[in-house]
Every structure is written in C-alpha cells, then in structure tokens.
Design a protein around this motif. Structure first.
Motif, PDB file in Angstrom:
ATOM      1  N   LEU B 242     138.084  44.206  41.465  1.00 41.90           N
ATOM      2  CA  LEU B 242     137.590  43.769  40.157  1.00 41.90           C
ATOM      3  C   LEU B 242     138.321  42.520  39.698  1.00 41.90           C
ATOM      4  N   ALA B 243     137.587  41.691  38.972  1.00 41.84           N
ATOM      5  CA  ALA B 243     138.172  40.526  38.316  1.00 41.84           C
ATOM      6  C   ALA B 243     137.494  40.374  36.955  1.00 41.84           C
ATOM      7  N   PRO B 244     138.141  39.705  36.001  1.00 40.95           N
ATOM      8  CA  PRO B 244     137.521  39.539  34.680  1.00 40.95           C
ATOM      9  C   PRO B 244     136.258  38.683  34.748  1.00 40.95           C
ATOM     10  N   ALA B 245     135.271  39.024  33.925  1.00 43.69           N
ATOM     11  CA  ALA B 245     134.000  38.292  33.832  1.00 43.69           C
ATOM     12  C   ALA B 245     133.573  38.331  32.358  1.00 43.69           C
ATOM     13  N   PRO B 246     132.500  37.631  32.007  1.00 41.38           N
ATOM     14  CA  PRO B 246     132.107  37.593  30.588  1.00 41.38           C
ATOM     15  C   PRO B 246     131.751  38.974  30.031  1.00 41.38           C
ATOM     16  N   THR B 296     133.308  42.451  34.106  1.00 39.69           N
ATOM     17  CA  THR B 296     133.960  42.433  35.417  1.00 39.69           C
ATOM     18  C   THR B 296     133.057  41.819  36.483  1.00 39.69           C
ATOM     19  N   TRP B 297     133.728  41.155  37.428  1.00 42.61           N
ATOM     20  CA  TRP B 297     133.120  40.889  38.731  1.00 42.61           C
ATOM     21  C   TRP B 297     133.524  42.070  39.601  1.00 42.61           C
ATOM     22  N   LEU B 298     132.560  42.727  40.217  1.00 40.13           N
ATOM     23  CA  LEU B 298     132.865  43.867  41.083  1.00 40.13           C
ATOM     24  C   LEU B 298     132.461  43.512  42.512  1.00 40.13           C
TER      25      LEU B 298
END
Lengths: 416, 410
Positions: B242-246, B296-298
């Motif tokens: 996971l990474a942060p996303a809008p 999230t970017w998954l």
C-alpha cells in the motif's frame, strides 16, 4: 415478459448466428462458441486447449498482441476468452455502434491467429500459474475435483488442464488443436443488444461466409468414474465438502422440474440447505447446491465449507436435507421458486451479455432458442406433485462425496 | 432519467434516479458505519450487526425476512466495508411496498440473544473461510500495517477472540449510537414513482431516531515497513503493498482511477505486459481505493515464490518510470475509452447504478448522472496525471506477504 425479437440464421458452411434485438438498450454483446474445448485435448496433454485459448489473442491478422488489445480497448470492449469442456468461448460487450468493428477484430482472432512460437512458453506458464492457484484455494479445488468425479471423462476433467501434463505440450500440439477445432460447423455466434438483424447477418456473412468447414471428427469416448468417496489432506482452516448425485440434463422434458427441486434446496436464503445448515445450526457460512450438466448428463453438485470440528455434522445434516426432499414439498416453497424465476427472467432482459450467452448456449444444447415466455410458462405449470414425482424418480442417492481438509469424514455406508 | 432528493425531518437522506423504462428497481440503505468506527473491544461488530439485521424485528422473524424476500423474487444482500454498511436488493417494480418495508426492517433489528448466539457461529465460520483465502489474509495484514494507529487499519471481520468475546449488549449499544437517521442514505435506482418512494419512506422511516455520529477524517500518516506472514503450505506467494493516494473528496480521485487502469488493470496495462503476459505472474495489478480523508494505491502480486524478487523489481522499475515520466496521451485516451464503456454498460441495470449513486452521495453529497461522469472523465488531462503523481507517486509504504517465503526484500 414482453415480446422477444429472436432470429437465427445458419450459413451454408454450418456456422450458426443467433440474435436477440433489444431496442431499449445502448449496448450490444456477443458470445462466440468455437468447438475447440478441453474434451478434445489429447489424453496425455490436458491443457492444450487452455494454452490455445491464451495464445490465440496474442496477435492476429494485421495486429500484434498489444495492438489487438489496444484496438479492442479503444472500442470499449469488455471481453473475455476462456476454455470450457466443449468450447473455446469469446465474449464481449460494448456500445451498440461499436459492435461491427469489434466483430471484425474477432474474425481475425478466430480465423487468422498468429499463434506465435516465441510466446508459447509465456502462455503455458500462465496456464500453470492458474492451475497452481486452484491448488491454493481449497473451495475452488473442491468444486473442480467434485466435477471430475461426478462426470465421465473427459467432460468432468478440469478444462484448464493438468499441471503434470503441461511440460509435454508443444506449440505443434496447440496448432494442431487449432486446426482441428476451429471450423464454422458447430461454431455458434450469439449477439444481443441494440442491433439490426439484417445488418448483423450481412456482416457475419462477409467475415465468416468463406470459412472452410471441417471434414468432421470423432467425439471423445466417455469414461465413467467408479469410486464414490474421496479425501484430500490439506492444511486448511475449514473442511471443504462436495457432494454430487444424479439429475436430468438441460433439454430433458423434466429439466425445469429438476431446476425447481434444486431451487427448493438452494434457491434463495429461505431454501432448505441455507435454513437448516446455516440459519438454524450456524454450521457454516456457505452451503449451496446447483444443477450442472453436459450434453445428455445432469448432476446436482453441492458445496459446504465449515470448520473441521463441525464438518461431520455439516455433512450429515446436508445429506439428510437432500434425502428429506422426497418426503414432501410445501406449496409455498414452490411459489417462491416461481417468483425467483419470474424476476430473474425479467431482469435478464437488462443485460445484453446475459442474453447473448443464453441464446448461444441454448443453440448448443437444444438447436433452438427457448424464449423467456416459454421458460416462464414451463415453470408456472409446475406442481408440488410433479416435483415430488421427479424426486422419487431421481432420488438424492448414490452420492459422490469429496472432502478437502485436515482429516477425513465418515461417509455413511448406505450412501456409497 | 430523473433525479430527486430530499431529507426526512429525522435527517434520513433520500436520493433517487428514476427510469420508467427499466425492468427492475434497486434500493439500498447506505449506513455510514464500518470497521473504522469501532473501538478495539467491539472489533467486527459492524459486520456482525449486518448479519443480525436479517434476523428480523418484533413483527418479522428471521425466517419471515428470508421467506418474504424470496416470495417477491428479490436479489438481496448486504455488505460491510471499512466505512459503509450497505443493505440492498433489486426487485420487480410491483413489489416496491414489500421491498421497502423489509429493507427498512433490516435497519432496526431486535437483536435477540438466541439469534445472536447462533449467528456468532456463522461469523466464526466466515472468519475461517477467509482464512483459507490467502489474498484476503494479505489484504487484512497490509491494511493493519499501513494504517497502524489509524481507524482504517481495523479488521472488518474482527478476530476469533473479539467475536467470541462480543456480547449482544455491546452490539445493541453500537447500533443505538451509529444507526441514527442522519448517518443513513436511502438510494433508489430504476423503475419507481418518486411520490410512492416518499410515501413509503415516511411510513417506514419517520419514527427512526435522528442524529449523526462524527467520524474523524484526518489523512492517515502511514508507517513504513514490511510484514511477513509465513502461511500454510501454498504453491503461490501473495504480496500486497500500500501507498498513500487521494481521498474520496480529492479532485485527484478520478485521475487516480485512470492511472490505475493504465498501470495496473488486469489486461493491457503496463504491469500486465511486463509480468502477466510473459507468464511471470498470475496476477500483477494496481488498484486505487478511496476513503474518507485518505486513499491508497494497492499493488497485488501473485506468482511462484522464486519469481517474487525479480517481479517486485520489475514493478518498482515501472513505478519509477511512471513517477519520472508520467504516461502517454495514447495510454490516457485508451484508459478513458475503457472506463467510459464500463460506466455505460454497468449503468444499463438499476443494480449497477445503485452503488455509484449511493457512493457519490455518501462521500461527496453530490449527484452525478452517467453523462456527468463521462464529461468529468473526458476532461482529465495529462497535466492532471502529473499533478497526481507529484502528490501521490506510485510505490509502497507497507508490504504484506502470504505464502511459503520467510523473507521478502522490501
């Protein structure tokens, strides 16, 4: 149901086009069934059709693999290619004004695939990955293995193939499979949506009219299973249970009666299996039964997943419910089946994909199309007596039982 | 297609997109509650409560609820996520009275002790079922790791322990606090009459308690690190990152949807051509998930264990390239065509419209027709994608691995 506009056309080379015009929708969908399914795999090379189904869209006609994907994406086609026992099937849906261009691309895929040798290993690796995934998913594996044991080979064998056979399959095997299986005779094209029949027929004529028919081929012999109980040890949290028994196939005069009998067991959350196994006893999250078939043979396949310490009770209660059906059916149970049938028939008219698949499948099994009105009438005429008569003639007995989990279960001796 | 909206005095929001030519009608109650609204001692209660809703009230028993839904031939169910509990069904238009009454019954169940005790066993079975689904285990673990200390990291199902310990009294308290009319949206799509919808809403919902629960929606500050979960003997290795996303209200959410299609759709995306097409992985995908205040970017990778390390490197190369150079106009146009077609095809069924209708309202208090959505989509430019990548580059802050591997290079 409202009048359906269904038309069929058989071309001189044997290709059949079946269409349903749906003027109220914006989309159009297609199902193309080509008779190159897994039952035609050589016995020691199970997986040949599956590799072909992957390799076939890796370039065709003027397009390479990526150009093909991009052309279809630009037409907004939601698509799928897959292999079943009898067919390699291509399905797709898009806006109605894009269906002509889309079918032109599919004519390239079906008639002029590159089947590139340099991508063969990748296709085969993809098939292997999918088979490994089934090994890891005990629920999916239970259903695959139950089907293998409930139907005669090669129809019951997994259409994706066998892991152990993949290494022995060559590009030549795949090309031979293509040559023998891809012919207009026995190919069915179903198209549903906002379409004009004459236009579609002319288009299909121009794309497939000069496709050479086959010289005919032998259907594979059937090999019936003899064993009835199976256990596979696997480190799983739940024990996965599969139970199968005989029923009538699609197209049989009693088919809708059989459908209702299974519906009373497993159609909706008020049906017997869900009520008795899950709602009253809390034995599992999933329990279900469905009517599954091949030409001429039908079976009821049941599945339940339950934690291992309660697996024996789940199996016992499930088998008891299947057998108890012959003791009597309440009129209200039948009425609920009829209501579900009516609403799903009407709602199916909202999906072009579902109609395209349905009319193509009907042609394969019946060589005619059953209209929604005809299905509705068949179901409305059912009575509890008729269903009971069917259940007595085709009782839940002679079970095939399969379990996957940490330890085996006891299958009552009088069942096997 | 005609849109209507109103609010009852108790705060229940009602929205409807009506189409007299549809064959069916879809109705959903979107309750703004889920695992992120739970405290640790009631972990899994939102989802358990969703099951208990089908056990009925003083007027209808559990058997009645299932029987009557089946008598009208309904397709009905419910779902629980981190943020929304949804009760929904699709029906033939003539059954609107019964359908509305039953769906409204679900919202205020009696929560009888006996039903609670039996259903607890079913929930434990469901936890067991998901435990055998390795991609789901990976999802739970990566959410926990990424949102450590933030409510979005809380498990939807809860644990065997938290469900075993949960009491009916705790569930009643949770219900009383969260099932307030101001937390609910009633969405209707398809063939219905607006006056009839209103009449039924008044009849079945006017007496519901009003009010609204607050939900802190600060953007999560994810922790970095890798969690390795060495699972039972599996053939394949599952990796989730996971990474942060809008977030759901961020103007960049639509560019994020498009970028996810270009980079990580299940066909014809950069990850597809690099990993799936050559047979290196069974799945290699990226998805964009939006939540209140965070996103999230998954990234999901499933392949044979000995290919994991090189596959992760290939994914990182793709991400680095996209973060530096962006995407091409051709890729953008193709993704727009793909998304537009999905949007239109899904909208042909009332059930397909229900989720975007309700979801848009719950997250953004706004109605978007299919035409509005298509226009928004068409207006996205490469500049928007660049802005997105500047703020939310592709990558990963957290990794969860499920499968035979004991170490994964982060």
């Amino acid at each position: 149901m409202g009048k359906q506009l269904i038309q069929t056309h058989r071309f001189p080379n044997g290709l059949t086009l079946v269409t349903e015009s749906m003027p109220d929708v914006q989309s159009a969908a297609f199902t193309i069934m080509v008779p190159g399914g897994s039952i035609y795999d050589p016995p020691d090379k199970r997986g040949t059709a599956s590799i072909l189904a992957d390799l076939i869209s890796r370039g065709a006609g003027e397009y390479d693999s990526q150009q093909l994907s991009s052309a279809l994406d630009n037409l907004g086609v939601q698509r799928h290619e897959g292999v079943s026992n009898a067919h390699i099937t291509f399905t797709g849906a898009t806006l109605a004004d894009k269906i002509g261009e889309t079918l032109k691309i599919y004519a390239h895929i079906i008639r002029e695939p590159h089947l590139p040798e340099d991508q063969f290993d990748a296709s085969r690796a993809g098939v292997a990955q999918a088979l490994l995934s089934v090994e890891d998913d005990a629920r999916q594996k239970a259903l695959v293995e139950l089907k293998r044991r409930a139907f005669p080979a090669p129809w019951g064998l997994p259409s994706d193939g066998e892991l152990a056979h993949l290494a022995g399959i060559t590009i030549e095997d795949v090309r031979t499979h293509y040559k023998e299986g891809f012919h207009p005779d026995d190919t069915i094209i179903g198209i549903a949506g906002n379409i004009d029949f004459d236009e579609v027929r002319d288009l299909i004529e121009s794309l497939f009219g000069d496709w050479e028919p086959s010289a005919g081929r032998e259907e594979p012999a059937l090999d019936f299973p003899t064993e009835k109980t199976f256990f596979t040890e696997q480190e799983t949290t739940q024990t996965h249970l599969g139970v199968a028994y005989d029923a009538v196939p699609y197209g049989h005069p009693d088919y809708y009666t059989a459908w209702a009998a299974v519906g009373i067991l497993s159609g909706g959350m008020s049906a017997r299996l869900f009520t008795e196994v899950r709602e009253k006893r809390g034995l599992c999250y999933t329990v279900s039964a469905s009517l599954v078939g091949m030409p001429g043979i039908g079976r009821v396949l049941c599945y339940a997943g339950t934690t291992s310490e309660r697996a024996q009770e789940t199996l016992d209660v499930t088998l008891h419910e299947l057998q108890r059906l012959g003791e009597g059916i309440d009129i209200s149970e039948l009425e609920r089946c009829k209501a579900r049938a009516k609403s799903s028939l009407i709602m199916s008219q909202e999906s072009t994909s579902s109609r395209a698949a349905s009319i193509a499948r009907d042609w394969f099994y019946l060589k005619h199309i059953t209209t929604l009105d005809q299905i509705h009438d068949e179901i409305q005429q059912l009575t509890t007596d008729r269903i009971l008569g069917y259940v007595h003639a085709h009782p839940a007995a002679n079970f095939t039982v399969l379990t996957i989990g940490p330890k085996p279960l006891e299958v009552p001796r009088d069942l096997s | 297609m005609i849109f209507h909206e109103t609010k009852l005095d108790n705060g229940l929001q009602i929205i409807a997109e009506l189409n007299p030519n549809a064959h069916s009608l879809a109705i959903g109650y979107f309750v703004r509650t889920g695992s992120r609204d739970e405290t640790a001692d009631v972990s899994g209660v939102s989802h358990f409560l969703e099951h208990m809703a089908f056990k009925g009230n003083e007027k209808y028993t559990a058997d009645d609820v299932n029987r009557i839904f089946d008598e009208i031939g309904a397709n009905y169910n419910a779902s629980t996520s981190e943020e929304i509990t949804l009760y929904y069904g699709s029906f033939l238009p003539e059954y609107i009275d019964t359908a509305m009454e039953l769906l409204s019954t679900l919202i205020h169940p009696t929560l009888r002790q006996e039903d609670f005790d039996i259903e607890k066993k079913v929930i434990l079975e469901e936890i067991g079922m998901y435990d055998d689904l390795h991609s789901f285990t990976a999802y739970e673990k990566v959410m926990q790791a990424h949102f450590q200390g933030h409510p979005l990291g809380q498990s939807i199902l809860g644990s065997v322990q938290s469900i075993t310990d949960l009491t009916a009294e705790q569930m009643r308290d949770y219900h009383a606090k969260h099932y307030l009319a101001g937390n609910l949206t009633l969405a209707v799509a398809g063939n219905a009459d607006w006056h009839k919808v209103l009449e039924l809403a008044h009849k079945f919902c006017d007496h519901w308690p009003g009010g609204q629960t607050d939900r802190p929606t600060d953007e999560a500050q994810p922790k970095t690190g890798t969690q390795i979960i060495t699972e039972k003997k599996t053939q394949q290795q599952h990796i989730m990152q996971l990474a942060p996303a809008p977030s759901a209200r961020d103007i960049l959410r639509l560019p994020a949807e498009i970028l996810a299609v270009v980079i990580g759709d299940d066909s014809n995306s950069r990850l597809y051509w690099k990993l799936v097409d050559p047979g290196l992985a069974e799945s290699a995908e990226i998805g964009f998930n939006e939540y209140d205040g965070s996103g999230t970017w998954l990234t999901y990778l499933c392949s044979e264990p000995d290919l994991i390390e090189s596959n992760l490197q290939l994914i990182q190369q793709i991400f680095d390239d996209v973060n530096q150079r962006g995407i091409t106009q051709e890729e953008l146009d193709r993704a727009k065509n793909k998304l537009a077609s999905r949007l239109v095809l899904r909208s042909e069924r009332p059930m397909g419209r229900l989720s975007s209708l309700g979801g848009n309202w719950v997250y953004r208090q706004k109605y978007y027709s299919v035409a509005d959505d298509l226009e928004l989509l068409n207006n996205i430019s490469l500049d928007d994608i660049q802005e997105l990548l500047k703020k939310y580059p592709l990558g990963h802050s957290t990794t969860a691995a499920v499968g035979p591997m004991t170490t994964v290079v982060d």
